[in-house]
Design a protein around this motif. Structure first.
Motif, PDB file in Angstrom:
ATOM      1  N   GLY A  58      21.817  45.892  45.470  1.00  0.00           N
ATOM      2  CA  GLY A  58      20.329  46.450  45.183  1.00  0.00           C
ATOM      3  C   GLY A  58      20.310  47.180  44.093  1.00  0.00           C
ATOM      4  N   GLY A  59      21.095  47.123  42.999  1.00  0.00           N
ATOM      5  CA  GLY A  59      20.970  47.727  41.707  1.00  0.00           C
ATOM      6  C   GLY A  59      21.468  49.315  41.834  1.00  0.00           C
ATOM      7  N   ARG A  60      22.379  49.549  43.109  1.00  0.00           N
ATOM      8  CA  ARG A  60      23.014  50.738  43.503  1.00  0.00           C
ATOM      9  C   ARG A  60      24.290  50.748  43.396  1.00  0.00           C
ATOM     10  N   PRO A  61      25.288  51.196  42.295  1.00  0.00           N
ATOM     11  CA  PRO A  61      26.543  50.891  42.370  1.00  0.00           C
ATOM     12  C   PRO A  61      27.356  51.639  43.415  1.00  0.00           C
ATOM     13  N   PHE A  62      28.341  51.368  44.012  1.00  0.00           N
ATOM     14  CA  PHE A  62      29.172  51.769  44.985  1.00  0.00           C
ATOM     15  C   PHE A  62      29.786  52.919  44.203  1.00  0.00           C
ATOM     16  N   PRO A  63      30.046  54.232  44.785  1.00  0.00           N
ATOM     17  CA  PRO A  63      30.666  55.220  44.088  1.00  0.00           C
ATOM     18  C   PRO A  63      31.962  55.194  43.592  1.00  0.00           C
ATOM     19  N   LYS A  64      32.813  54.293  44.014  1.00  0.00           N
ATOM     20  CA  LYS A  64      34.186  54.129  43.618  1.00  0.00           C
ATOM     21  C   LYS A  64      34.504  52.576  44.119  1.00  0.00           C
ATOM     22  N   PRO A  65      35.591  52.098  43.232  1.00  0.00           N
ATOM     23  CA  PRO A  65      36.031  50.619  43.621  1.00  0.00           C
ATOM     24  C   PRO A  65      36.340  50.485  45.172  1.00  0.00           C
ATOM     25  N   VAL A  66      36.091  49.378  45.508  1.00  0.00           N
ATOM     26  CA  VAL A  66      36.170  48.961  46.770  1.00  0.00           C
ATOM     27  C   VAL A  66      37.164  47.930  47.323  1.00  0.00           C
ATOM     28  N   PRO A  67      37.876  47.948  48.327  1.00  0.00           N
ATOM     29  CA  PRO A  67      38.832  46.770  48.666  1.00  0.00           C
ATOM     30  C   PRO A  67      38.159  45.689  48.788  1.00  0.00           C
ATOM     31  N   ALA A  68      38.305  44.394  48.092  1.00  0.00           N
ATOM     32  CA  ALA A  68      37.892  43.309  48.247  1.00  0.00           C
ATOM     33  C   ALA A  68      37.909  42.581  49.701  1.00  0.00           C
ATOM     34  N   CYS A  69      39.288  42.802  50.241  1.00  0.00           N
ATOM     35  CA  CYS A  69      39.566  42.237  51.514  1.00  0.00           C
ATOM     36  C   CYS A  69      38.829  42.864  52.725  1.00  0.00           C
ATOM     37  N   ALA A  70      38.248  44.076  52.607  1.00  0.00           N
ATOM     38  CA  ALA A  70      37.715  44.825  53.682  1.00  0.00           C
ATOM     39  C   ALA A  70      36.266  45.277  53.464  1.00  0.00           C
ATOM     40  N   THR A  71      35.628  44.346  52.344  1.00  0.00           N
ATOM     41  CA  THR A  71      34.236  44.784  52.066  1.00  0.00           C
ATOM     42  C   THR A  71      33.434  43.538  52.412  1.00  0.00           C
ATOM     43  N   PRO A  72      32.432  43.473  53.379  1.00  0.00           N
ATOM     44  CA  PRO A  72      31.727  42.709  53.772  1.00  0.00           C
ATOM     45  C   PRO A  72      30.448  42.420  52.540  1.00  0.00           C
ATOM     46  N   VAL A  73      30.249  40.976  52.396  1.00  0.00           N
ATOM     47  CA  VAL A  73      28.978  40.627  51.710  1.00  0.00           C
ATOM     48  C   VAL A  73      27.863  41.000  52.363  1.00  0.00           C
ATOM     49  N   GLY A  74      26.729  41.154  51.235  1.00  0.00           N
ATOM     50  CA  GLY A  74      25.460  41.497  51.683  1.00  0.00           C
ATOM     51  C   GLY A  74      24.329  40.770  50.710  1.00  0.00           C
ATOM     52  N   GLU A  75      23.051  40.579  51.099  1.00  0.00           N
ATOM     53  CA  GLU A  75      22.291  39.910  50.076  1.00  0.00           C
ATOM     54  C   GLU A  75      22.241  41.063  48.772  1.00  0.00           C
ATOM     55  N   GLY A  76      22.030  40.408  47.473  1.00  0.00           N
ATOM     56  CA  GLY A  76      22.108  41.299  46.317  1.00  0.00           C
ATOM     57  C   GLY A  76      23.312  41.890  45.945  1.00  0.00           C
ATOM     58  N   LEU A  77      24.533  41.546  46.324  1.00  0.00           N
ATOM     59  CA  LEU A  77      25.849  42.116  46.096  1.00  0.00           C
ATOM     60  C   LEU A  77      26.248  41.496  44.753  1.00  0.00           C
ATOM     61  N   LYS A  78      26.801  42.603  43.737  1.00  0.00           N
ATOM     62  CA  LYS A  78      27.374  42.025  42.704  1.00  0.00           C
ATOM     63  C   LYS A  78      28.855  42.544  42.498  1.00  0.00           C
ATOM     64  N   VAL A  79      29.772  41.896  42.370  1.00  0.00           N
ATOM     65  CA  VAL A  79      30.976  42.418  42.119  1.00  0.00           C
ATOM     66  C   VAL A  79      31.802  42.024  40.919  1.00  0.00           C
ATOM     67  N   TRP A  80      32.434  42.890  40.399  1.00  0.00           N
ATOM     68  CA  TRP A  80      33.059  42.552  39.030  1.00  0.00           C
ATOM     69  C   TRP A  80      34.490  43.009  39.339  1.00  0.00           C
ATOM     70  N   THR A  81      35.269  41.799  39.296  1.00  0.00           N
ATOM     71  CA  THR A  81      36.772  41.791  39.500  1.00  0.00           C
ATOM     72  C   THR A  81      37.780  42.329  38.281  1.00  0.00           C
ATOM     73  N   ARG A  82      37.034  42.119  36.909  1.00  0.00           N
ATOM     74  CA  ARG A  82      37.771  42.554  35.738  1.00  0.00           C
ATOM     75  C   ARG A  82      36.985  43.374  34.886  1.00  0.00           C
ATOM     76  N   SER A  83      36.067  44.153  35.372  1.00  0.00           N
ATOM     77  CA  SER A  83      35.441  45.186  34.576  1.00  0.00           C
ATOM     78  C   SER A  83      36.520  46.448  34.503  1.00  0.00           C
ATOM     79  N   PRO A  84      36.241  47.082  33.404  1.00  0.00           N
ATOM     80  CA  PRO A  84      37.144  48.239  32.944  1.00  0.00           C
ATOM     81  C   PRO A  84      37.388  48.982  34.202  1.00  0.00           C
ATOM     82  N   LYS A  85      36.531  49.464  34.987  1.00  0.00           N
ATOM     83  CA  LYS A  85      36.696  50.290  36.271  1.00  0.00           C
ATOM     84  C   LYS A  85      37.578  49.521  37.002  1.00  0.00           C
ATOM     85  N   ALA A  86      37.407  48.264  37.515  1.00  0.00           N
ATOM     86  CA  ALA A  86      38.295  47.529  38.462  1.00  0.00           C
ATOM     87  C   ALA A  86      39.683  47.490  37.872  1.00  0.00           C
TER      88      ALA A  86
END
Length: 799
Positions: A58-86
């Motif tokens: 929803g345009g609000r970034p998560f405060p820190k990187p999250v584990p992809a294996c334990a983070t459920p998806v939701g409508e409007g979710l955007k994920v970057w797997t190769r960003s500098p932060k990731a």
């Protein structure tokens, strides 16, 4: 709530199910995310943190990187797997994982196929900033199958979760915290679960590796070949790794409809038997009591002449049920081409009264993948974990999903899930099934009506009946190997069918071997022709072959003292016969005693062929290596023999032509467990209510000649020749734990140690079959007497 939502991963719009984890969506879309602890078949631990990704919703970034294996998806979710932060988070995680890891890749068996190596190449640094002392962890001795180098462990806990969730036996666990965490056994003992070898594949580093394979080859030296497991009725999909014409190890191939992503230890480690010292490598003929090596032409010509001259009515063909479909079909064609219908693959069955009514194409009764969805499963005469390790896993899946697992057996099974078990003597099993049928208000005719009418259901029988009825059609009644070996197998089958019909559930068989189902299609049966067509007349089954003095016998892929229902009668039948030809991959002592001609044929991995599994699925494979010496694939031996016998239609160029010919005959064959006729089983029960009865269950690692020759499996517990009695039974006989006893079964005798076991029914003695020491005994289920020996004999001293 919508069924599907859209999310964005690395700028790509992906469809996902609500609540699905990011890593599962990424895998489906082909987007790579590094991981160590995550596995699609295990629960989510999220403890390695290697799959950290950047995300916003929803345009609000998560405060820190999250584990992809334990983070459920939701409508409007955007994920970057190769960003500098990731990338920064993943590299930091990689650095922490490597601080204690030893730099021993050159001597590690996992080297070259190590997930840690692969991920370190992408996310690791070239210089370590860690200058403190590295930890050292003592290795665990987990038994003859799994080698350990626990200093390499990165605490992903895949092995721990596998033992708890898949195997159902918490043999491995974690103690301590942080870098002081240790993976191992709480009390020093071997890991003995029949699926335990899968932790070798699950381990992402070199902490858990294959002990038989250790230090024998490098992954880049190996060539992969697809194959099918040749042991139990599941037909697990395998990947054989070959180097210089030798199978070096075996891994699973994924097939959700069959074995998912697992294989049993029996399938994984039995390959070592291919390299045994007793491989039969040249044709041999016994002349004047002495074995002589001969050329193939001489051997096959001699066999053809003897079979031509033999009386077809006095000739019998005994075929191993783990032979390929092509071998079974060609053998049946040759036998019938010579006018002989005495052909059988049911080597561990002793009651054949229902042959005329038996189905032409018996099977599991449902696809393998549907077993976990059943609400009630009744197992009759089945030591399921020993007989069918991965089908036992499917049944456990059903139990964990709320299904009721019910058992009627002569011993209490050590199951790894909740179950209701009726434990009774073999003689009482018929009465128990009749009582369940009566509780269901079932009807029968002839003997069935008498048995059901005379029964008096107890609360236990009524509870089983009610559970089956409450399954609302989502249930199955299954007959196992102990039922097949029962002297009243025909009555057990008929009653099981009556129970299934009355309860409105399905009825099926647990096939004893890799091609027990296929053997019916191939016509390796005295009452069934190739293509699963009924024969006009029923000829001699294996029991009748033993009773009638046959002049000629053909043994295919079996050892008469280990692989048949009654070892003593089998050896006696071979001794009475004037001519016995044995086609085998192994130069077994019993074959040298029993046979006049030995023909070397290829074993598993050395021939192409087809198996039909419990679910009726045809699975073909190619040979991965050449047979040793002068041995030849079995179908080629039969092709040449057919031509020498002047039989038409034996001009096959490859095994695929044989399979296609049989497939055309099977075009209209459909799996169906419905009896062909309503003819009632005749005759009384054949097993006495009084006295002591042997139950000769076949241990998991003694099923067939190849398994018995795998050194690592031979060191696993459970294959010892012994006598196990209920304490009340032992007290009645004046016996104590540890006594050495003489077993008498008819005219046969053997000696073994006695052990007290509360799981065994009173009136029953558990004495394994197909193991060293059992060769001289009679039927796997039959009357015996026990006598305490005051002095310790050589066998007991050795045992």
């Amino acid at each position: 709530m919508t069924d599907k939502i859209n999310i964005e991963i690395d700028g790509r719009v992906c469809e996902a199910a609500p609540g699905e984890m990011i890593i599962a969506v990424a895998d489906r879309e082909g987007i790579s995310i590094p991981r160590f602890c995550y596995h699609k078949k295990l629960s989510i631990a999220a403890n390695c943190r290697m799959c950290l990704v950047e995300a916003e919703q929803g345009g609000r970034p998560f405060p820190k990187p999250v584990p992809a294996c334990a983070t459920p998806v939701g409508e409007g979710l955007k994920v970057w797997t190769r960003s500098p932060k990731a990338i920064e988070a993943q590299r930091a995680t990689m650095e922490f994982l490597l601080i204690n890891h030893p730099l021993d890749c050159p001597i590690c068996d996992q080297g070259g196929e190590c997930e840690l190596q692969d991920v370190a190449m992408g996310y690791g640094g070239d210089v370590s900033r860690f200058s403190e002392r590295k930890r050292v962890v003592l290795d665990e001795d987990l038994g003859p199958l799994i080698a350990t180098d626990m200093t390499r462990c990165i605490h992903c806990t895949r092995c721990v979760r596998f033992c708890a969730e898949i195997a159902g036996v918490r043999e491995l666990g974690a103690t301590g915290r942080g870098e002081d965490m240790r993976i191992g056994t709480y009390i020093a003992h071997a890991v003995t679960h029949e699926l335990a070898g899968n932790v070798i594949d699950l381990c992402p580093v070199g902490a858990l590796t294959s002990k038989p394979y250790r230090f024998t080859a490098r992954p880049w030296e190996l060539t992969g070949r697809d194959s099918i497991a040749p042991h139990d009725g599941l037909g697990s999909n395998l990947r054989l790794h070959v180097r210089r014409g030798q199978v070096m190890r075996v891994h699973p191939n994924d097939n959700e409809a069959v074995n998912e992503t697992w294989i049993s230890d029996r399938d994984r480690f039995s390959y070592a038997g291919l390299n045994g010292a007793d491989r039969l490598t040249v044709p041999m003929i016994k002349r004047e009591g002495e074995w002589q090596q001969v050329e193939w032409t001489d051997a096959l010509t001699h066999v053809a002449e003897r079979l031509k001259a033999a009386d077809s009515a006095d000739t019998g063909w005994l075929l191993a049920p783990n032979a390929t479909l092509e071998e079974l079909y060609l053998a049946a064609r040759i036998a019938r081409g010579l006018g002989c219908d005495n052909i059988d693959h049911r080597l561990r069955q002793q009651d054949f009264r229902a042959d005329a009514a038996d189905p032409l194409f018996p099977w599991l009764g449902l696809p393998v993948a549907e077993l976990p969805r059943q609400r009630a499963i009744l197992l009759i005469g089945s030591h399921i974990r020993q007989e069918q390790p991965l089908l036992a896993h499917r049944i456990r899946q059903a139990a964990l999903d709320g299904a009721e697992v019910l058992c009627v057996n002569p011993l209490e099974l050590e199951l790894n899930h909740r179950s209701t078990q009726i434990v009774s003597t073999p003689a009482r099993m018929v009465a128990d099934l009749a009582a369940i049928a009566k509780a269901l208000d079932a009807r029968g005719s002839g003997v069935m009506a008498d048995l059901i009418g005379a029964s008096a259901p107890t609360d236990a029988h009524t509870a089983v009946a009610q559970t089956l009825q409450q399954a609302d059609g989502q249930g199955v009644v299954l007959l196992g190997a102990l039922a097949e070996a029962h002297p009243d197998y025909s009555l057990l089958k008929a009653l099981a069918g009556v129970i299934a019909e009355a309860a409105g559930v399905r009825f099926g068989y647990l096939p004893a071997a890799a091609n027990s189902v296929g053997a019916h299609l191939a016509g390796a049966h005295p009452a069934i022709l190739p293509g699963a067509h009924p024969a006009e007349t029923t000829r001699l089954a294996i029991g009748a072959m033993f009773d009638k003095p046959l002049t000629s016998l053909v043994l295919w892929g079996l050892e008469p003292d280990r692989d048949v229902i009654d070892a003593a009668r089998a050896m006696a039948a071979c001794e009475r016969a004037k001519f016995v030809v044995a086609c085998s991959a192994f130069d077994a002592p019993s074959l040298r005693t029993a046979a006049d001609v030995l023909l070397p044929i290829g074993a598993f991995a050395e021939t192409s062929g087809t198996f039909v599994n419990a679910g009726g699925i045809w699975q073909s494979f190619q040979g991965a290596v050449a047979p040793p010496g002068e041995a030849r694939p079995g179908w080629k031996v039969l092709r040449v023999l057919g031509n020498l016998l002047d039989l038409s239609g034996f001009e096959y160029r490859d095994s695929a032509e044989v399979r296609e010919e049989l497939a055309a005959l099977c075009a209209e064959a459909t799996p169906d467990n419905t009896p062909r006729t309503n003819q009632a089983v005749t005759g009384p029960t054949l097993i006495a209510e009084t006295g002591l009865t042997r139950v000769g269950a076949v241990p998991c690692y003694a099923l067939d000649p190849l398994v018995r020759r795998a050194p690592a499996l031979a060191r696993m517990p459970g294959a010892e020749f012994s006598v196990r009695l209920h304490p009340d039974q032992a007290a009645e006989l004046g016996l104590a734990d540890g006594d050495c006893v003489r077993i008498t079964q008819g005219t046969a005798q053997a000696e073994a140690h006695l052990f007290i076991d509360t799981r065994i029914a009173v009136g029953t003695a558990l004495i394994p079959a197909a193991v060293s020491g059992s060769e001289g005994l009679g039927a796997m289920i039959g009357a015996i007497t026990l006598e305490r020996l005051s002095g310790r004999t050589a066998y007991c001293e050795r045992g």
